[in-house]
Design an enzyme around this catalytic site. Sequence first.
Site, PDB file in Angstrom:
ATOM      1  CD  GLU A 147      -2.934  -1.245   2.269  1.00  0.00           C
ATOM      2  OE1 GLU A 147      -2.760  -0.507   3.247  1.00  0.00           O
ATOM      3  OE2 GLU A 147      -3.922  -1.990   2.137  1.00  0.00           O
ATOM      4  CG  ASN A 173      -0.315  -6.738  -1.968  1.00  0.00           C
ATOM      5  OD1 ASN A 173      -0.799  -7.249  -2.978  1.00  0.00           O
ATOM      6  ND2 ASN A 173      -0.916  -6.774  -0.783  1.00  0.00           N
ATOM      7  CG  HIS A 183      -9.567  -6.001  -0.182  1.00  0.00           C
ATOM      8  ND1 HIS A 183      -9.867  -7.209   0.420  1.00  0.00           N
ATOM      9  CD2 HIS A 183      -8.270  -5.748   0.116  1.00  0.00           C
ATOM     10  CE1 HIS A 183      -8.789  -7.656   1.056  1.00  0.00           C
ATOM     11  NE2 HIS A 183      -7.807  -6.790   0.888  1.00  0.00           N
ATOM     12  CD  GLU A 185      -4.380  -8.028   0.893  1.00  0.00           C
ATOM     13  OE1 GLU A 185      -5.298  -7.418   1.471  1.00  0.00           O
ATOM     14  OE2 GLU A 185      -3.181  -7.711   1.001  1.00  0.00           O
ATOM     15  CG  ASP A 225     -12.429  -9.391   0.435  1.00  0.00           C
ATOM     16  OD1 ASP A 225     -12.285  -8.373  -0.270  1.00  0.00           O
ATOM     17  OD2 ASP A 225     -12.092  -9.436   1.633  1.00  0.00           O
TER      18      ASP A 225
HETATM   19  C1  XIL Z   1      -6.313  -7.189   7.611  1.00  0.00           C
HETATM   20  C2  XIL Z   1      -6.582  -8.456   8.377  1.00  0.00           C
HETATM   21  O1  XIL Z   1      -7.412  -9.296   7.611  1.00  0.00           O
HETATM   22  C3  XIL Z   1      -7.223  -8.150   9.699  1.00  0.00           C
HETATM   23  O2  XIL Z   1      -7.337  -9.325  10.484  1.00  0.00           O
HETATM   24  C4  XIL Z   1      -6.398  -7.118  10.438  1.00  0.00           C
HETATM   25  O3  XIL Z   1      -7.073  -6.750  11.617  1.00  0.00           O
HETATM   26  C5  XIL Z   1      -6.170  -5.914   9.582  1.00  0.00           C
HETATM   27  O4  XIL Z   1      -5.560  -6.301   8.371  1.00  0.00           O
HETATM   28  N1  XIL Z   1      -5.147  -5.067   3.153  1.00  0.00           N
HETATM   29  C6  XIL Z   1      -4.079  -5.814   3.579  1.00  0.00           C
HETATM   30  C7  XIL Z   1      -4.271  -6.811   4.665  1.00  0.00           C
HETATM   31  O5  XIL Z   1      -3.007  -5.746   2.969  1.00  0.00           O
HETATM   32  O6  XIL Z   1      -3.099  -6.964   5.424  1.00  0.00           O
HETATM   33  C8  XIL Z   1      -5.416  -6.455   5.547  1.00  0.00           C
HETATM   34  O7  XIL Z   1      -5.592  -7.508   6.454  1.00  0.00           O
HETATM   35  C9  XIL Z   1      -6.658  -6.188   4.738  1.00  0.00           C
HETATM   36  C10 XIL Z   1      -6.440  -5.040   3.790  1.00  0.00           C
END
Ligand code: XIL
Length: 541
Positions: free
Chosen positions: A345, A386, A421, A450, A452
């Site tokens: 990020e 990422n 996401h 990641e 979802d």
């Molecule tokens: C999230 C986890 O899923 C949670 O359990 C934690 O509390 C916060 O982080 N982007 C990312 C991940 O790169 O590391 C994050 O994971 C979700 C968003």
Amino acid sequence: MQTPPWPPVRTRSLVVAAGALVAVPVVGVLLALTAFSSVPNGHARLTAPQAEAVPANALVNTGFEDGTQGWKAQGGGQVRPSTTAAHGGRHSMLVTGKDGKRPGASLDLAGKLRPGTVYGVSVWLRLPAHDPGAKLRLGMSWGWASAVQDTVLTSADVTADGWVRLEAKYTPVTAVDVLTADISPVSGDGEFHVDDFTVVPLPDRPQVTVPSLKEAFGASFEIGAAVGQQQLAGMEADLLKRQFGSVTPTNALKWTATEPQPQAYRFAAADAIVDFATANGMKVRGHTLVWHNQTPDWVFLDPAGKPMTPTAENKALLLQRMESHIAAVVGQYRGRIQTWDVVNEVIADDGTMRASRWYQLAGLDFIKRAFQAARIADPAAKLCVNDFNLSQPTRRDAMYQLVSTLKAEGVPIDCIGDQTHVNIAAPTAAQVSAALEKFARLGIDQQVTELDVSVYTDNTSVYTTVQPALLARQAAQYQALFGVYLKHRDKISSVTFWGLADNDSWLHTYPIPRTNAPLLFDAGLAPKPAFWAVVGDRPAN
Ligand code: XIL
């Protein structure tokens, strides 16, 4: 003994359980109840039909000609053989209550049913003479000693005038410790005859064998899931092993977890996940070495214990801490973690570099040095930058610029990870395609890291239950995404979901606490419409 004919008179869909669609921290339960039929009262045969042979493949067949055949009374009642009424043969089983309590009867089926097979469950019921009427239900109790759940298969009004058949289709998707068939009164005074209970695998019906994502997509790209230690046991571990070829520790490799205090490394949580993966032949994505979140405050304190200001000394100290962290963490898993999210990020929504403490104190050097340190710590590992929302043109173009600059300078960067996401409405397939095509011009690997699909399209709405219409939209979005991923499979090496099933997702608390259902498996671990949309092969029922 009689065996009624299949198929059932009428079928209707049955949603597994309202709870399966919402975010309950459920025990892993993997039962899919596909459809069911109850013989509608009035259409039911109230007298015994002509005798038919019980299929040779009936797994269970209790006609009570030889005692109660394993049936037990529930709720303080009694069960005993009776010749007062019989559907087939000379005997039925009479269930009687005690002290005005409504009794029930149950039969242990643990270990008898094979996951993935559709079974026809059927029983004939009748009330004793002069009993005015009752509603009786047929159900299954299933789960584990600590958590047994009840599922109603069907129910019907039953009288003393004739035999009524209750029948259902039932498919256990995976093994459970506890499984009993239950017959119990919903209303009435609680005495009833039971006869000819059968459980028959349905050879004339398609078998519901849940396909495996990793088998379906493995030739195109790796399929992974983000997990914590809670997913490494029981039903969740079974699902993980069967469906996924790769894991990403959700939190166990973040700086707060691995180096909460300077040089005091803790690897127990990550070791558990990496050991599990190794033992099961799965790959591991390491997430993440350098991020502005989940990083202990000490990292950014100067030797006097004050927040660092941007000076040359502080930059040197910060980068030294970063390099030593990367050397230790990547070194710990050298050869066992195949891909690392080296930085996470780093792009801002407006297309500039995110003004994190890393960037404010060390500029682009934190990124360059992080990749260099990771390459040295494990030369064979694939190294990624990422970030999220990379289909969004401003962010996409900023990432393109960053990676092209880094590559031009010889920074050892191998891949771009798009967190993905997303939600049921955005982004579009065209936007996702455009980003993949643009990044491909960098000659770099791409991973979906990641994935979802939120059922919400804003940050404020809250649903008490997630309606089927939303799950259908979600299925369409997942299908569109996988269509794009398959089309671009030459550009993508892995697709990782941010979680295993809807019982455990970060979206239950982010951006606000609310029920969400973003993954392919529901809170009971059963495949959702989105799963079938993605594998493209929903079994007919
Ligand atoms: C999230 C986890 O899923 C949670 O359990 C934690 O509390 C916060 O982080 N982007 C990312 C991940 O790169 O590391 C994050 O994971 C979700 C968003």
